[in-house]
Design a protein around this motif. Sequence first.
Motif, PDB file in Angstrom:
ATOM      1  N   UNK A 234     -40.772   2.232  -3.590  1.00  6.10           N
ATOM      2  CA  UNK A 234     -40.709   0.789  -3.846  1.00  6.10           C
ATOM      3  C   UNK A 234     -41.360   0.018  -2.708  1.00  6.10           C
ATOM      4  N   UNK A 235     -41.073   0.400  -1.474  1.00  2.00           N
ATOM      5  CA  UNK A 235     -41.673  -0.276  -0.323  1.00  2.00           C
ATOM      6  C   UNK A 235     -43.192  -0.123  -0.335  1.00  2.00           C
ATOM      7  N   UNK A 236     -43.673   1.057  -0.676  1.00  2.00           N
ATOM      8  CA  UNK A 236     -45.114   1.290  -0.738  1.00  2.00           C
ATOM      9  C   UNK A 236     -45.760   0.444  -1.835  1.00  2.00           C
ATOM     10  N   UNK A 237     -45.129   0.389  -2.991  1.00  2.00           N
ATOM     11  CA  UNK A 237     -45.672  -0.422  -4.079  1.00  2.00           C
ATOM     12  C   UNK A 237     -45.720  -1.903  -3.704  1.00  2.00           C
ATOM     13  N   UNK A 238     -44.708  -2.369  -2.996  1.00  2.12           N
ATOM     14  CA  UNK A 238     -44.705  -3.768  -2.538  1.00  2.12           C
ATOM     15  C   UNK A 238     -45.871  -4.016  -1.578  1.00  2.12           C
ATOM     16  N   UNK A 239     -46.121  -3.060  -0.680  1.00  2.00           N
ATOM     17  CA  UNK A 239     -47.241  -3.201   0.261  1.00  2.00           C
ATOM     18  C   UNK A 239     -48.579  -3.233  -0.464  1.00  2.00           C
ATOM     19  N   UNK A 240     -48.619  -2.592  -1.635  1.00  3.53           N
ATOM     20  CA  UNK A 240     -49.842  -2.574  -2.435  1.00  3.53           C
ATOM     21  C   UNK A 240     -49.918  -3.751  -3.402  1.00  3.53           C
ATOM     22  N   UNK A 241     -49.006  -4.697  -3.265  1.00  2.79           N
ATOM     23  CA  UNK A 241     -49.091  -5.923  -4.039  1.00  2.79           C
ATOM     24  C   UNK A 241     -48.339  -5.964  -5.349  1.00  2.79           C
ATOM     25  N   UNK A 242     -47.542  -4.968  -5.634  1.00  2.02           N
ATOM     26  CA  UNK A 242     -46.762  -4.993  -6.868  1.00  2.02           C
ATOM     27  C   UNK A 242     -45.609  -5.985  -6.675  1.00  2.02           C
ATOM     28  N   UNK A 243     -45.461  -6.894  -7.635  1.00  2.44           N
ATOM     29  CA  UNK A 243     -44.462  -7.951  -7.502  1.00  2.44           C
ATOM     30  C   UNK A 243     -43.045  -7.416  -7.714  1.00  2.44           C
ATOM     31  N   UNK A 244     -42.077  -8.157  -7.163  1.00  2.24           N
ATOM     32  CA  UNK A 244     -40.667  -7.800  -7.350  1.00  2.24           C
ATOM     33  C   UNK A 244     -40.295  -7.819  -8.827  1.00  2.24           C
ATOM     34  N   UNK A 245     -40.855  -8.754  -9.574  1.00  2.00           N
ATOM     35  CA  UNK A 245     -40.556  -8.864 -10.994  1.00  2.00           C
ATOM     36  C   UNK A 245     -40.964  -7.588 -11.732  1.00  2.00           C
ATOM     37  N   UNK A 246     -42.154  -7.090 -11.463  1.00  9.70           N
ATOM     38  CA  UNK A 246     -42.632  -5.865 -12.112  1.00  9.70           C
ATOM     39  C   UNK A 246     -41.801  -4.671 -11.671  1.00  9.70           C
ATOM     40  N   UNK A 247     -41.454  -4.616 -10.380  1.00  6.29           N
ATOM     41  CA  UNK A 247     -40.632  -3.515  -9.881  1.00  6.29           C
ATOM     42  C   UNK A 247     -39.260  -3.509 -10.559  1.00  6.29           C
ATOM     43  N   UNK A 248     -38.645  -4.682 -10.705  1.00  5.96           N
ATOM     44  CA  UNK A 248     -37.344  -4.771 -11.352  1.00  5.96           C
ATOM     45  C   UNK A 248     -37.433  -4.343 -12.814  1.00  5.96           C
ATOM     46  N   UNK A 249     -38.495  -4.752 -13.481  1.00  2.00           N
ATOM     47  CA  UNK A 249     -38.695  -4.364 -14.879  1.00  2.00           C
ATOM     48  C   UNK A 249     -38.854  -2.855 -15.001  1.00  2.00           C
ATOM     49  N   UNK A 250     -39.657  -2.284 -14.130  1.00  2.00           N
ATOM     50  CA  UNK A 250     -39.882  -0.831 -14.169  1.00  2.00           C
ATOM     51  C   UNK A 250     -38.595  -0.061 -13.850  1.00  2.00           C
ATOM     52  N   UNK A 251     -37.843  -0.524 -12.868  1.00  2.00           N
ATOM     53  CA  UNK A 251     -36.573   0.142 -12.538  1.00  2.00           C
ATOM     54  C   UNK A 251     -35.606   0.057 -13.703  1.00  2.00           C
ATOM     55  N   UNK A 252     -35.586  -1.097 -14.370  1.00  2.00           N
ATOM     56  CA  UNK A 252     -34.727  -1.260 -15.541  1.00  2.00           C
ATOM     57  C   UNK A 252     -35.081  -0.277 -16.634  1.00  2.00           C
ATOM     58  N   UNK A 253     -36.383  -0.107 -16.895  1.00  2.00           N
ATOM     59  CA  UNK A 253     -36.834   0.841 -17.906  1.00  2.00           C
ATOM     60  C   UNK A 253     -36.471   2.278 -17.525  1.00  2.00           C
ATOM     61  N   UNK A 254     -36.653   2.606 -16.255  1.00  2.00           N
ATOM     62  CA  UNK A 254     -36.409   3.969 -15.798  1.00  2.00           C
ATOM     63  C   UNK A 254     -34.933   4.339 -15.858  1.00  2.00           C
ATOM     64  N   UNK A 255     -34.058   3.388 -15.652  1.00  2.00           N
ATOM     65  CA  UNK A 255     -32.617   3.692 -15.632  1.00  2.00           C
ATOM     66  C   UNK A 255     -31.969   3.606 -17.000  1.00  2.00           C
ATOM     67  N   UNK A 256     -32.704   3.204 -18.022  1.00  2.00           N
ATOM     68  CA  UNK A 256     -32.149   3.115 -19.372  1.00  2.00           C
ATOM     69  C   UNK A 256     -32.217   4.428 -20.131  1.00  2.00           C
ATOM     70  N   UNK A 257     -32.721   5.471 -19.541  1.00  2.00           N
ATOM     71  CA  UNK A 257     -32.866   6.768 -20.229  1.00  2.00           C
ATOM     72  C   UNK A 257     -31.545   7.383 -20.509  1.00  2.00           C
TER      73      UNK A 257
END
Length: 94
Positions: free
Chosen positions: A71-94
């Motif tokens: 997550x920290x690396x993705x943030x450094x590469x410009x991925x927004x918190x909103x996209x990270x939260x969405x992706x984490x939500x999708x990943x934890x719904x399995x």
Amino acid sequence: MKIDALKQRLNRDRPMTTITIRMPEDVIEDLKRLAPILGFSGYQPLARAYIGQGLRADLERLEGDTVSALIASLKRHGVSDEILQEALGEATQR
């Protein structure tokens, strides 16, 4: 820990293997004394429980650290918190 891995860990019919481990006699005596008090049938199941607890704690810590680092690396590469939260939500719904 993933759900499938957790289900496997709870299966009492998992294959077992025999190992030899050297431990101080006083530790074995303490395990033998505590096992019945804690509801274990003997000192070996108690020792397995202690090993399992430590293993699960370390696995959770290390796997969690990997996710945090990603997550920290993705943030450094410009991925927004909103996209990270969405992706984490999708990943934890399995």
